[in-house]
Each structure stands twice: as structure tokens, then as C-alpha cells.
Design a protein around this motif. Structure first.
Motif, mmCIF file in Angstrom:
data_model
loop_
_atom_site.group_PDB
_atom_site.id
_atom_site.type_symbol
_atom_site.label_atom_id
_atom_site.label_comp_id
_atom_site.label_asym_id
_atom_site.label_seq_id
_atom_site.Cartn_x
_atom_site.Cartn_y
_atom_site.Cartn_z
ATOM 1 N N PHE A 172 0.738 -1.197 0.108
ATOM 2 C CA PHE A 172 0.066 0.020 -0.217
ATOM 3 C C PHE A 172 0.833 1.401 -0.088
ATOM 4 N N ILE A 173 1.830 1.235 0.838
ATOM 5 C CA ILE A 173 2.930 2.294 0.949
ATOM 6 C C ILE A 173 3.205 2.656 -0.512
ATOM 7 N N GLY A 174 3.767 1.664 -1.055
ATOM 8 C CA GLY A 174 4.672 1.711 -2.477
ATOM 9 C C GLY A 174 3.642 2.287 -3.380
ATOM 10 N N THR A 175 2.545 1.735 -3.608
ATOM 11 C CA THR A 175 1.572 2.238 -4.600
ATOM 12 C C THR A 175 1.121 3.508 -4.374
ATOM 13 N N PHE A 176 0.358 3.821 -3.163
ATOM 14 C CA PHE A 176 -0.380 4.834 -3.009
ATOM 15 C C PHE A 176 0.629 6.224 -2.971
ATOM 16 N N ILE A 177 1.898 6.097 -2.472
ATOM 17 C CA ILE A 177 2.700 7.340 -2.654
ATOM 18 C C ILE A 177 3.339 7.401 -3.890
ATOM 19 N N SER A 178 3.554 6.485 -4.744
ATOM 20 C CA SER A 178 4.221 6.622 -5.638
ATOM 21 C C SER A 178 3.239 7.127 -6.784
ATOM 22 N N ILE A 179 2.121 6.971 -6.455
ATOM 23 C CA ILE A 179 0.978 7.427 -7.579
ATOM 24 C C ILE A 179 1.008 8.960 -7.402
ATOM 25 N N ILE A 180 0.898 9.495 -5.897
ATOM 26 C CA ILE A 180 1.103 11.025 -5.647
ATOM 27 C C ILE A 180 2.276 11.367 -6.378
ATOM 28 N N VAL A 181 3.327 10.850 -6.007
ATOM 29 C CA VAL A 181 4.530 11.471 -6.715
ATOM 30 C C VAL A 181 4.340 11.371 -8.085
ATOM 31 N N ALA A 182 3.846 10.414 -8.912
ATOM 32 C CA ALA A 182 3.755 10.233 -10.358
ATOM 33 C C ALA A 182 2.872 11.529 -10.817
ATOM 34 N N ALA A 183 1.799 11.761 -10.092
ATOM 35 C CA ALA A 183 1.083 12.907 -10.493
ATOM 36 C C ALA A 183 1.643 14.259 -10.410
ATOM 37 N N PHE A 184 2.384 14.615 -9.401
ATOM 38 C CA PHE A 184 2.960 15.888 -9.303
ATOM 39 C C PHE A 184 4.234 15.889 -10.143
ATOM 40 N N LEU A 185 5.037 14.841 -10.325
ATOM 41 C CA LEU A 185 6.301 14.956 -10.754
ATOM 42 C C LEU A 185 6.750 14.147 -12.205
ATOM 43 N N SER A 186 5.540 13.920 -12.830
ATOM 44 C CA SER A 186 5.602 12.941 -14.097
ATOM 45 C C SER A 186 6.356 13.800 -15.052
ATOM 46 N N ARG A 187 5.940 14.989 -15.347
ATOM 47 C CA ARG A 187 6.705 15.646 -16.315
ATOM 48 C C ARG A 187 8.367 15.754 -16.071
ATOM 49 N N ILE A 188 8.604 16.222 -14.878
ATOM 50 C CA ILE A 188 9.903 16.512 -14.496
ATOM 51 C C ILE A 188 10.661 15.254 -14.486
ATOM 52 N N LEU A 189 10.211 13.871 -13.936
ATOM 53 C CA LEU A 189 11.197 13.051 -13.890
ATOM 54 C C LEU A 189 11.064 12.225 -15.330
ATOM 55 N N ALA A 190 10.178 12.435 -16.058
ATOM 56 C CA ALA A 190 10.244 12.071 -17.506
ATOM 57 C C ALA A 190 11.401 12.718 -18.368
ATOM 58 N N ASP A 191 11.492 13.974 -17.982
ATOM 59 C CA ASP A 191 12.685 14.708 -18.739
ATOM 60 C C ASP A 191 13.874 14.094 -18.124
ATOM 61 N N LEU A 192 14.009 13.643 -17.329
ATOM 62 C CA LEU A 192 15.291 12.978 -16.728
ATOM 63 C C LEU A 192 15.579 11.569 -17.612
ATOM 64 N N ALA A 193 14.539 10.794 -17.619
ATOM 65 C CA ALA A 193 14.638 9.651 -18.192
ATOM 66 C C ALA A 193 15.245 9.817 -19.761
ATOM 67 N N LEU A 194 14.541 10.887 -20.441
ATOM 68 C CA LEU A 194 14.995 11.332 -21.550
ATOM 69 C C LEU A 194 16.548 11.636 -22.043
ATOM 70 N N LYS A 195 17.051 11.992 -20.999
ATOM 71 C CA LYS A 195 18.533 12.278 -21.003
ATOM 72 C C LYS A 195 19.402 11.022 -20.820
ATOM 73 N N LEU A 196 18.812 9.901 -20.421
ATOM 74 C CA LEU A 196 19.584 8.616 -20.601
ATOM 75 C C LEU A 196 19.519 7.935 -22.013
ATOM 76 N N GLY A 197 20.803 7.479 -22.439
ATOM 77 C CA GLY A 197 20.880 6.777 -23.475
ATOM 78 C C GLY A 197 21.320 5.117 -23.063
ATOM 79 N N PRO A 198 21.337 4.424 -24.404
ATOM 80 C CA PRO A 198 21.729 3.089 -24.239
ATOM 81 C C PRO A 198 22.916 2.744 -23.463
ATOM 82 N N TRP A 199 23.878 3.636 -23.109
ATOM 83 C CA TRP A 199 25.062 3.657 -22.447
ATOM 84 C C TRP A 199 24.428 3.469 -20.737
ATOM 85 N N GLU A 200 23.623 4.386 -20.485
ATOM 86 C CA GLU A 200 23.346 4.397 -19.148
ATOM 87 C C GLU A 200 22.353 3.139 -18.572
ATOM 88 N N TYR A 201 21.454 2.819 -19.644
ATOM 89 C CA TYR A 201 20.497 1.504 -19.422
ATOM 90 C C TYR A 201 21.400 0.268 -19.454
#
Length: 505
Positions: free
Chosen positions: A115-144
Motif C-alpha cells: 500500500f505504501i509503495g503504490t499509494f505514495i508512488s501514484i501521488i509522486v507520479a501525479a505531481f512530478l511526471s513531467r519532471i522525472l520523464a525529462d530526466l529519463a529522456l537524457k539517459l541513453g543506451p550506455w546508461e541503461y
């Protein structure tokens, strides 16, 4: 804010709320059955959602996913058989707790952590989805690639026997993952003319063979078919004390961050996060020798992380139109069929859909929590079923799960083959964790390795010169050599202490 309240009111309509509740229960049920999962439920009910209003249809699919991710821990704890790859690490300590007579405590910790993992992660995702997604875009195949290497190295280094055994198991997992068509050029490998092997080994067949069939064979061979006793009347609360929560506060927070981070990295998901968080929990623990023998810290770590991946996986799907894992890929297809294009413009063109996704996940997390709280009095009843009936039913469900997941009888042979391989690995003292993790990450590692070579003319150097990639590879190297260096440091410190005491007047 008015639109959020309006969307909540729409989802709380009695009919819609009943659909969400029923879908959550279906997800829990599918997640608990070996070989099935919430993702399979999403795939099976996807056609049914086409005839519904987009908001209701998406709410149904999200609820199945949330319920399935949380419900996978039931089989892991009660029977040592994970319902899906997201609950593999939960078996390491959840099932030993059951055998130690702490089934209620294990279930309580898992339900709360989920419950803690799901509920809080959804709240974080709702507020920070655009910011965190921009970080993911900066990672290339080398980082993965480096992230995958780091994850495998960390899990292998924490193997119960030795680092060598862990690395050997990981190498065997990578070898098995290379069977079938190559991820870049599609060249068939190690298929030996068998058309069923062209697509590689099925993960469901591997998981059921490794954890279900092998477990049953070992129980019969050891003659340990007696189930632990329990009295449902003695169950009060969650069976977990306040001290358990306070002592695991740092563990829960760290596992949550790991699950959220890995969840929003496209292609990763809960199958990786639960293994990595478990490894970090063991590595950071003051009593690592208790892990694998019934330590509640391991249950908190794995269940918090794999459910935090739910919110994390929604981030790239909503903000970028890129699925975070297999289930979000199906959800993305559902959006497209309803004429909704996921991506940055989704927040502008269809904000009501965004609110539906996040709000449904929050409502479903609460309903799953309540359902499992009351169901916790019923789940252990499975331990009272005579083993000759229980194991027969499990084997039947295993065969059904393999057939439903692959649609071919050949995977029965694969399942039995991996059960035998699991027995041989136990005999050789090779841990299962590194093998399974390497098998899951194998295609991703190979694909990103080859992309890293072709995206630049600098060869292998970008893997070391790019900051994030270099740091991850350094961590991988340190995790491998540290178990050998640590005893030497302790020995030298002990000798220096003895020398100082001998020189003292």
C-alpha cells in the motif's frame, strides 16, 4: 482543482466504484496464481474495455494492474511460489517466515508495504511526471546497459555462498536469455532448428519451473510436507509491531525510491526493482546473515519497491507515450484504441484521462489494502489444506498458467527443464536470484550494448566516459570486489589494533 474533484466524483459513482472494486479483486486473484498476473488480466479484459466509456474502461484496467501487483505476494509468502516476477524477492524471506510460524506477520508487512509503495508512488507520479520523464529522456543506451550490469553485479555479490557462485548463476541466466532471435538483427541463436525456441525461453515457464515445480519436488524429497499450524482467531491488526515499522523506516524509504526510479525507466519495471531493493536492504542491514531465513526487512524492501514501480511506470507512459513495462504497453494500446494519444500533449488535450489514471490507481490501492486486510484472515487457511490436495492443485494451476501464457504444449517441457536446472543449481550452491535477474535483463543488456556501439564511432569508451554510465559501472565493480576486500580490511585493522595494544605501557 475543480476538474480533479469532478473526476473523483465520477469515479466514486456506485457503478464505477463497483467495477473498480471487482477489477481489483480479479487482479489480486490473478496475481496470487502462479503463472498468471495482473498484466495478463489487463490483456484479457482489454477488448471488454472497448465497449465502455474510456474513463470506466481505463479505470477497470488500472485496477486489475494494481491488484495483480500487490496480490503476487500471496503465493510468495504462503507457498514460496511467486505469482509474477515482481514478487520473486518476496519469496526469499516471506516463505521462510511462513515455515517459522510467522505467516501473519509476513502478510501484514507485505500488505502494508504494498500500500505504501503504490499509494505514495501514484501521488509522486501525479505531481512530478513531467519532471522525472525529462530526466529519463537524457539517459541513453550506455546508461541503461550500465544500470543493468550494476543491478546484476549487486545481486550476484550478495549471494549467500560466494560472489563466484552468484556471478556464475548470472552468466548462466544471460546464456539462457540469448536463446532465440537476436534483438537487433533478428538472427536465430541456439534454437537448433526448433521453431518453438526461435522466440526464446518463456519467462512464465521459467518462473513456474524454478519456483513452483522445483519447490514441490524438494518438499517431497525432504519429506517436509507438513504445513505450519496457525489459529485465525489469534490474528489481530496486521501482526506487525510498531517497532517493525520504525526499524524499517529507512529501508522502506530507500526501497520506495529504488522502485520509483526503476519503474519510470522504460523497459525496467517491478521485475527488477524488487530484486535490487532486496539486495540493497541486505547490503545495508546490520544483520545480513538473517536474510533468507525469515527476515521481515526483506519483505518490506521487496514489496515496497515492486509496488512503487506502479507509479513509476505510469510516468513515461503518460508524459512521453513510452511504456514503462509490459503492462503499461497494453494500457498504451488501450488509450490509442480509444483515440487518445499519450505523450506531452495528453496533459493539454485530455487532462481528464490523466486524472482518471492517477485517481483510479489511488482508489484501487485503498480498496486492495482493505480487501487484503480482511482477506489476511482467510489467506492462511490454504495452509490447512492437506498437502496431497494442495500440491496437486498447484501443479494443475502451474500447467494452466504456462499454457495460458504461451499457448503451446512445448513450454511444458521448458517448465520441467528449468525445474531440473533449479535442482542442479541448488546442488551446486548457485543462487536463483542472479540467474532470474540476468535472464530478465539479458535482452535489454544486449540491445543497449549494441546500440551504444552503433550510436557513436568511439567504440566502448562512452560506457566509461559518460558520467552516469561510468558511475554505475564503478559501483558494479566495487560490489564485486568488496566482499573480498572487506575481510582483508578487517584483518589489517585487527592486526593494527593488536600491535597498538602490545606497544601500550
Amino acid at each position: 482543482m475543480e476538474m480533479i474533484a469532478s473526476n473523483f466524483a465520477e469515479l466514486l459513482h456506485p457503478i464505477t466504484l463497483l467495477i473498480i472494486f471487482a477489477a481489483s479483486l480479479v487482479g489480486i486473484f490473478l496475481g496470487a496464481i502462479p503463472g498468471l498476473s495482473g498484466g495478463l488480466g489487463v490483456a484479457l479484459l482489454l477488448p471488454l474495455s472497448f465497449g465502455l466509456d474510456p474513463h470506466v474502461g481505463l479505470a477497470m484496467l488500472i485496477s486489475i494492474w494494481v491488484g495483480g501487483t500487490s496480490g503476487a505476494m500471496i503465493g510468495s509468502i504462503l507457498l514460496g511460489i511467486p505469482g509474477s516476477p515482481s514478487a520473486i524477492a518476496t519469496t526469499f524471506d516471506g516463505y521462510p517466515m511462513t515455515k517459522n510460524g510467522e505467516v501473519v506477520r509476513a502478510l501484514g508487512a507485505a500488505i502494508t508495504a504494498s500500500f505504501i509503495g503504490t499509494f505514495i508512488s501514484i501521488i509522486v507520479a501525479a505531481f512530478l511526471s513531467r519532471i522525472l520523464a525529462d530526466l529519463a529522456l537524457k539517459l541513453g543506451p550506455w546508461e541503461y546497459f550500465s544500470l543493468g550490469v550494476c543491478a546484476i553485479s549487486l545481486v550476484a555479490a550478495l549471494a549467500r555462498e560466494s560472489v563466484f557462485h552468484g556471478l556464475a548463476a548470472a552468466a548462466l541466466g544471460l546464456l539462457c536469455s540469448s536463446v532465440g532471435f537476436a534483438p537487433i538483427d533478428g538472427y536465430p541463436r541456439f534454437a537448433f532448428g526448433n521453431m518453438y525456441l526461435n522466440s526464446g525461453f518463456d519467462l512464465v515457464s521459467l518462473m513456474i519451473g524454478f519456483f513452483a515445480i522445483k519447490q514441490i519436488l524438494m518438499e517431497f524429497a525432504r519429506g517436509s510436507q507438513v504445513m505450519p499450524e496457525f489459529d485465525a482467531k489469534t490474528i489481530t491488526g496486521f501482526g506487525v509491531t510498531l517497532k517493525d515499522y520504525t526499524s524499517n523506516a529507512v529501508n522502506i524509504f530507500r526501497s520506495f525510491m529504488i522502485g520509483l526510479w526503476i519503474g519510470f525507466l522504460p523497459g525496467m519495471g517491478s521485475g527488477l526493482s524488487n530484486m535490487v531493493s532486496y539486495a540493497y536492504a541486505k547490503n545495508s542491514s546490520k544483520h545480513p546473515e538473517k536474510f533468507g531465513k525469515g527476515c521481515i526487512d526483506g519483505v518490506f524492501a521487496s514489496e515496497t519497491a515492486n509496488n512503487a514501480s506502479v507509479g513509476g511506470s505510469l510516468i513515461p507512459m503518460v508524459a512521453l507515450g513510452i511504456p514503462g513495462d509490459g503492462t503499461t504497453a497494453i494500457l498504451l494500446g488501450g488509450l490509442m484504441i480509444h483515440g487518445i494519444q499519450a505523450g506531452p500533449l495528453l496533459f493539454t488535450n485530455n487532462p481528464d484521462i490523466v486524472y482518471t489514471l492517477f485517481n483510479t490507481a489511488l482508489i484501487s490501492a485503498i480498496l486492495v489494502f482493505i480487501s487484503q486486510f480482511f482477506g489476511m484472515r482467510l489467506f492462511p487457511a490454504i495452509l490447512k489444506v492437506p498437502y496431497q490436495y494442495l500440491y496437486s492443485a498447484i501443479v494443475l494451476l502451474c500447467y494452466m498458467g504456462v499454457f495460458v501464457g504461451a499457448g503451446t504444449e512445448f513450454n511444458f517441457i521448458i517448465m520441467l527443464g528449468f525445474a531440473i536446472l533449479g535442482l542442479l543449481m541448488d546442488w551446486a550452491r548457485m543462487p536463483v536470484g542472479p540467474f532470474v535477474l540476468a535472464f530478465i535483463l539479458g535482452p535489454m543488456l544486449e540491445s543497449n550494448l549494441r546500440k551504444g556501439f552503433t550510436y557513436t564511432d568511439q567504440g566502448i569508451w562512452p560506457f566509461f566516459t559518460r558520467p552516469i554510465s561510468g558511475i554505475l559501472l564503478a559501483l558494479a565493480l566495487i560490489s564485486i570486489i568488496w566482499p573480498y576486500v572487506k575481510p582483508l580490511l578487517k584483518k589489517s585493522q585487527g592486526q593494527s589494533g593488536e600491535r597498538e595494544s602490545s606497544l601500550a605501557p
